[in-house]
Design an enzyme around this catalytic site. Structure first.
Site, PDB file in Angstrom:
ATOM      1  N   ASN A 103      47.635  72.728  11.808  1.00 57.42           N
ATOM      2  CA  ASN A 103      47.809  73.409  13.100  1.00 57.42           C
ATOM      3  C   ASN A 103      46.504  73.424  13.900  1.00 57.42           C
ATOM      4  OD1 ASN A 103      46.285  75.102  11.560  1.00 57.42           O
ATOM      5  ND2 ASN A 103      47.670  76.855  11.630  1.00 57.42           N
ATOM      6  N   GLU A 152      42.722  80.625  13.224  1.00 55.53           N
ATOM      7  CA  GLU A 152      44.072  80.127  13.439  1.00 55.53           C
ATOM      8  C   GLU A 152      44.383  79.987  14.938  1.00 55.53           C
ATOM      9  OE1 GLU A 152      45.576  79.065  10.900  1.00 55.53           O
ATOM     10  OE2 GLU A 152      45.966  80.527   9.339  1.00 55.53           O
ATOM     11  N   HIS A 170      43.618  74.540  12.760  1.00 49.70           N
ATOM     12  CA  HIS A 170      42.692  75.634  12.434  1.00 49.70           C
ATOM     13  C   HIS A 170      41.411  75.094  11.796  1.00 49.70           C
ATOM     14  CE1 HIS A 170      44.262  76.622   8.050  1.00 49.70           C
ATOM     15  NE2 HIS A 170      43.546  75.535   8.079  1.00 49.70           N
ATOM     16  N   ASP A 210      35.486  80.563   4.022  1.00 47.15           N
ATOM     17  CA  ASP A 210      36.649  81.448   4.111  1.00 47.15           C
ATOM     18  C   ASP A 210      37.208  81.741   2.723  1.00 47.15           C
ATOM     19  OD1 ASP A 210      37.667  78.937   3.576  1.00 47.15           O
ATOM     20  OD2 ASP A 210      38.990  78.849   5.308  1.00 47.15           O
TER      21      ASP A 210
HETATM   22  P1  PGA Z   1      43.027  70.368   3.522  1.00 43.43           P
HETATM   23  O1  PGA Z   1      42.943  71.683   4.405  1.00 43.43           O
HETATM   24  O2  PGA Z   1      41.632  69.858   3.420  1.00 43.43           O
HETATM   25  O3  PGA Z   1      43.557  70.833   2.209  1.00 43.43           O
HETATM   26  O4  PGA Z   1      43.923  69.423   4.240  1.00 43.43           O
HETATM   27  C1  PGA Z   1      42.261  71.673   5.594  1.00 43.43           C
HETATM   28  C2  PGA Z   1      42.352  73.011   6.269  1.00 43.43           C
HETATM   29  O5  PGA Z   1      43.417  73.646   6.209  1.00 43.43           O
HETATM   30  O6  PGA Z   1      41.386  73.430   6.896  1.00 43.43           O
END
Ligand code: PGA
Length: 240
Positions: free
Chosen positions: A136, A143, A138, A66
């Site tokens: 959340n 999302e 995702h 992404d």
């Molecule tokens: P993080 O993000 O590894 O920085 O906790 C994970 C994500 O948002 O997919």
């Protein structure tokens, strides 16, 4: 489905073992490694194993998971900046033309999604994907409210993602959209690991484990994937 490791480092090593095994049997495998903070240890260890010759990346392919729409290499904290500086630029012998990464600054984002889809299709799908999990639930920028039948697409960022995102950047950025592999491609991956470390991920891991697949928590769809596993350290797994 869920594997608990004593430490985040042990979990990262286990991810690297998967990559090592895969590339020993399929040298030209297509691999996807998420951005974000969670995979950083894994990236370090992959680089170490590459330098010692333990893993050979010369024929390997990578696709991006992404990107924040509007960002590119010049912005520390963008997915491109993270993946290239922490991983791709350091892997011995990795061919630049074997990397296909979302251009968050592409003028035509639909065309950019097609480009990524075609790269994935041409390689016969993703062999191994390492995902982080958002606060959340995702996965990539899939999302809450996600449609599971989509390939690469542009996404409106969820409010939780917008709250959390400042941790990646030196200053506040007015980001509203992401571009991401879709759940269809993710679910079709031959092997999926969702990595979660640290106490702050304990609640979302618990919720994911205890909830039937629902678009409100995209990570719950991993239960529908044949080869998906959650790798958690003791802190992230403390409630399950
Ligand atoms: P993080 O993000 O590894 O920085 O906790 C994970 C994500 O948002 O997919």
């Amino acid at each position: 489905m869920l594997k608990k490791f004593k430490t985040d480092l042990a979990a990262a090593n286990a991810v690297c073992d998967r990559v090592e095994t895969l590339l020993s049997v399929k040298k030209d495998a297509l691999i996807c490694i998420a951005g974000g903070d969670t995979p950083l240890q894994t990236m370090q260890e992959l680089v170490r194993r590459s330098k010692t010759g333990q893993i050979d990346f010369r024929e390997a392919y990578f696709v991006g998971l992404d990107e924040w729409v509007g960002l590119g290499l010049e912005t520390p904290g963008s997915c491109r900046a993270t993946l290239f500086s922490q991983l791709f630029d350091k892997l011995i012998g990795l061919k630049k033309e074997h990397i296909c990464f979302f251009d968050g600054k592409a003028e035509d984002l639909a065309e950019e999604c097609d480009r990524i889809d075609q790269f994935v299709d041409k390689r016969g799908g993703i062999d191994f994907i390492l995902l982080g999990i958002g606060m959340n639930g995702h996965l990539g920028f899939n999302e809450p409210g996600v449609q599971i039948d989509l390939n690469a697409h542009v996404v409106e960022l969820d409010s939780v993602t917008k709250q959390v995102m400042s941790k990646y950047f030196e200053k506040d950025l007015p980001l509203t959209q992401g571009i991401s592999l879709g759940m269809k491609q993710i679910l079709a991956s031959k092997e999926i690991v969702v990595l979660a470390t640290g106490t702050k991920k304990a609640e979302i891991i618990q919720l994911t484990v205890e909830t039937e697949p629902t678009p409100q928590i995209p990570a719950t769809f991993m239960k529908k994937a044949k080869n998906a596993q959650f790798f958690v350290d003791e802190a992230a797994g403390s409630l399950v």
